[in-house]
Write a protein that holds these residues in place. Structure first.
Motif, PDB file in Angstrom:
ATOM      1  N   HIS A  79      18.990   3.208  14.782  1.00 19.31           N
ATOM      2  CA  HIS A  79      19.229   2.891  16.179  1.00 19.31           C
ATOM      3  C   HIS A  79      18.806   4.074  17.027  1.00 19.31           C
ATOM      4  CE1 HIS A  79      20.673   1.024  19.655  1.00 19.31           C
ATOM      5  NE2 HIS A  79      21.846   1.612  19.760  1.00 19.31           N
ATOM      6  N   LEU A  80      18.214   3.761  18.188  1.00 19.64           N
ATOM      7  CA  LEU A  80      17.830   4.797  19.143  1.00 19.64           C
ATOM      8  C   LEU A  80      18.685   4.598  20.384  1.00 19.64           C
ATOM      9  CD1 LEU A  80      15.608   7.022  19.564  1.00 19.64           C
ATOM     10  CD2 LEU A  80      14.301   5.307  20.733  1.00 19.64           C
ATOM     11  N   PHE A  81      19.455   5.626  20.772  1.00 18.55           N
ATOM     12  CA  PHE A  81      20.373   5.415  21.886  1.00 18.55           C
ATOM     13  C   PHE A  81      20.468   6.665  22.742  1.00 18.55           C
ATOM     14  CE2 PHE A  81      23.991   7.679  19.933  1.00 18.55           C
ATOM     15  CZ  PHE A  81      23.542   7.710  18.619  1.00 18.55           C
ATOM     16  N   ARG A  82      21.039   6.476  23.924  1.00 17.86           N
ATOM     17  CA  ARG A  82      21.155   7.567  24.880  1.00 17.86           C
ATOM     18  C   ARG A  82      22.469   8.303  24.698  1.00 17.86           C
ATOM     19  NH1 ARG A  82      17.816   4.756  28.232  1.00 17.86           N
ATOM     20  NH2 ARG A  82      16.120   6.118  28.878  1.00 17.86           N
ATOM     21  N   VAL A  83      22.425   9.618  24.804  1.00 18.79           N
ATOM     22  CA  VAL A  83      23.644  10.422  24.793  1.00 18.79           C
ATOM     23  C   VAL A  83      23.633  11.288  26.043  1.00 18.79           C
ATOM     24  CG1 VAL A  83      24.903  12.233  23.618  1.00 18.79           C
ATOM     25  CG2 VAL A  83      23.812  10.470  22.303  1.00 18.79           C
ATOM     26  N   PRO A  84      24.603  11.140  26.922  1.00 16.14           N
ATOM     27  CA  PRO A  84      24.642  12.009  28.110  1.00 16.14           C
ATOM     28  C   PRO A  84      25.135  13.404  27.726  1.00 16.14           C
ATOM     29  CG  PRO A  84      26.520  10.556  28.102  1.00 16.14           C
ATOM     30  CD  PRO A  84      25.698  10.175  26.909  1.00 16.14           C
TER      31      PRO A  84
ATOM     32  N   PHE B  75      20.045  12.684  26.368  1.00 19.56           N
ATOM     33  CA  PHE B  75      19.176  12.856  25.218  1.00 19.56           C
ATOM     34  C   PHE B  75      18.947  11.486  24.615  1.00 19.56           C
ATOM     35  CE2 PHE B  75      21.267  17.171  24.630  1.00 19.56           C
ATOM     36  CZ  PHE B  75      20.229  17.824  25.251  1.00 19.56           C
ATOM     37  N   LEU B  76      17.737  11.269  24.098  1.00 19.99           N
ATOM     38  CA  LEU B  76      17.533  10.097  23.246  1.00 19.99           C
ATOM     39  C   LEU B  76      17.792  10.526  21.821  1.00 19.99           C
ATOM     40  CD1 LEU B  76      14.392   8.171  24.451  1.00 19.99           C
ATOM     41  CD2 LEU B  76      16.755   7.567  24.654  1.00 19.99           C
ATOM     42  N   VAL B  77      18.707   9.852  21.158  1.00 16.85           N
ATOM     43  CA  VAL B  77      19.108  10.249  19.818  1.00 16.85           C
ATOM     44  C   VAL B  77      18.811   9.111  18.858  1.00 16.85           C
ATOM     45  CG1 VAL B  77      21.047  10.881  18.365  1.00 16.85           C
ATOM     46  CG2 VAL B  77      20.882  11.810  20.625  1.00 16.85           C
ATOM     47  N   HIS B  78      18.220   9.463  17.719  1.00 19.27           N
ATOM     48  CA  HIS B  78      17.960   8.464  16.698  1.00 19.27           C
ATOM     49  C   HIS B  78      18.956   8.650  15.565  1.00 19.27           C
ATOM     50  CE1 HIS B  78      15.773   6.815  13.150  1.00 19.27           C
ATOM     51  NE2 HIS B  78      15.636   5.829  14.000  1.00 19.27           N
ATOM     52  N   ALA B  79      19.590   7.556  15.160  1.00 18.28           N
ATOM     53  CA  ALA B  79      20.593   7.645  14.103  1.00 18.28           C
ATOM     54  C   ALA B  79      20.135   6.852  12.898  1.00 18.28           C
ATOM     55  CB  ALA B  79      21.930   7.116  14.591  1.00 18.28           C
TER      56      ALA B  79
END
Lengths: 128, 156, 94
Positions: free
Chosen positions: B88-93, B125-129
């Motif tokens: 999953h690719l999601f945003r982290v403030p 940040f765009l974070v990939h998990a």
């Protein structure tokens, strides 16, 4: 050979052997995982757990000498540059327009369109 | 100050105290200082460190524990037969104010196996998990809080 | 003990090399090269202990520096097709 020596010996054994195991697991992940985005995570196992455990183990073996100082410098350097290099690889792949495949039921966030040319920040600009 | 630090580094790295080698050390320290001052006149790029050392040490210890836990879960994914990957690719403030704080947060995300900072935006940040689950957002928010606490406002 | 570490590092280096040759994309290969570099740094350090010559650590430190700069240089080259001043070469290209 007193109790402290024995304890340190056993501790460094444990650290080095478990570090070796994590190194192998990391590269196994690099080989087994299905696609590039997943393989990034396999490599980061080697880079975090493997490096930390092995360097600690070697530090304990070396004792209080200049060797330990060098090991700590190497450790700090790898600790900072490892993630940076991984981020650079992932970022380069993303910028070329390649998106990771999403698990079912999840939609990935789409990166903001790149900002228009920023003269004093050349590394952040677009590709074209 | 910087030159003394560099010279100490030279002594630590060489570990030899012959006059010739110490002379080489002094010479290279001076050359490096000269080149750096020229580069400084060129762009004037400075990094002021506004972190409290004590809290940084505490944060690093917490980070080690977090790395150990994340390693365990990634190891289970790699070694299991089916490899239950849930990408999953999601945003982290992020809430850090200084550049250095943001770099520490992004590097910590990448350093914990299973999550990688892929892109930096103005305040996300765009974070990939690798094995995403809904608790990850909360865990990353806690890391964000802890990094923000390491920062000291105005160099106190 | 260091023999165990050296052997397992060698094994994982072989696995990473296999990924390096298998690809399939450029980024897989860059990732494998970077990972291989990290393993090499650790291996040189372990080898120093194994042969009782701690001077090897200097080489390991140097290798760590070169490995990082090399990875960044490769990525920068493939992104901008230039290693030097990016903004200058971009103006030339336009």
């Amino acid at each position: 050979m007193n109790a402290v020596d024995v304890f340190l010996e056993v501790l460094s054994w444990a650290l080095i052997v478990s570090g070796s195991v994590f190194v192998i697991i990391g590269s196994l992940g690099l080989w087994r995982l299905p696609d590039f985005w997943a393989r990034l995570h396999g490599a980061s196992v080697t880079e975090s757990a493997g490096v930390i455990l092995l360097i600690w183990g070697m530090c304990i073996q070396a004792g209080f000498t200049l060797i330990t100082v060098k090991l700590i410098i190497i450790g700090i350097f790898l600790f900072i540059t490892g993630p940076t290099a991984t981020h650079a690889v992932a970022n380069a792949a993303l910028v070329t327009g390649w998106r990771p495949s999403e698990a079912e039921g999840l939609t990935g966030a789409e990166p903001e369109p790149l900002r228009p040319e920023n003269e004093d920040d050349a590394l952040d600009g677009g590709e074209e | 100050m910087t030159l003394a630090g560099l010279f100490a580094l030279w002594l630590l790295m060489s570990g030899l105290f012959k006059p010739l080698l110490i002379g080489f050390g002094l010479a290279s320290v001076l050359v490096v200082g000269w080149i750096t001052s020229r580069m400084d006149a060129q762009d004037g790029d400075h990094l002021d460190i506004r972190l409290s050392p004590l809290r940084l040490a505490g944060y690093l210890l917490w980070l080690l524990a977090e790395i150990a836990r994340a390693n365990w879960s990634v190891m289970r994914i790699i070694l299991s037969r089916r490899m239950p990957v849930r990408q999953h690719l999601f945003r982290v403030p992020f809430s850090q104010k200084t550049d250095l704080g943001q770099v520490i947060f992004a590097n910590s995300i990448t350093l914990t196996p299973g999550t990688i900072t892929v892109e930096t935006e103005r305040d996300n940040f765009l974070v990939h998990a690798l094995g995403y689950d809904e608790n990850d957002d909360e865990a990353l928010a806690e890391m964000d809080r802890r990094v923000a606490q390491v920062e000291t406002a105005g160099g106190v | 003990m260091f023999l165990v570490a050296a052997v397992s590092l060698l094994v994982s280096m072989v696995i990473v090399l296999a990924r390096l040759f298998a690809g399939p994309t450029l980024y897989d290969r860059v990732l494998a090269v970077n990972s291989f570099g990290t393993l090499t740094v650790l291996f040189i350090g372990v080898l120093g202990f194994l042969t009782g010559r701690p001077d090897f650590l200097d080489i390991a430190l140097l290798y760590a520096l070169i490995n990082f700069v090399g990875t960044i240089a490769i990525l920068k080259f493939f992104r901008y097709r230039a290693i030097g001043d990016v903004s200058a070469s971009r103006e030339l290209g336009q």
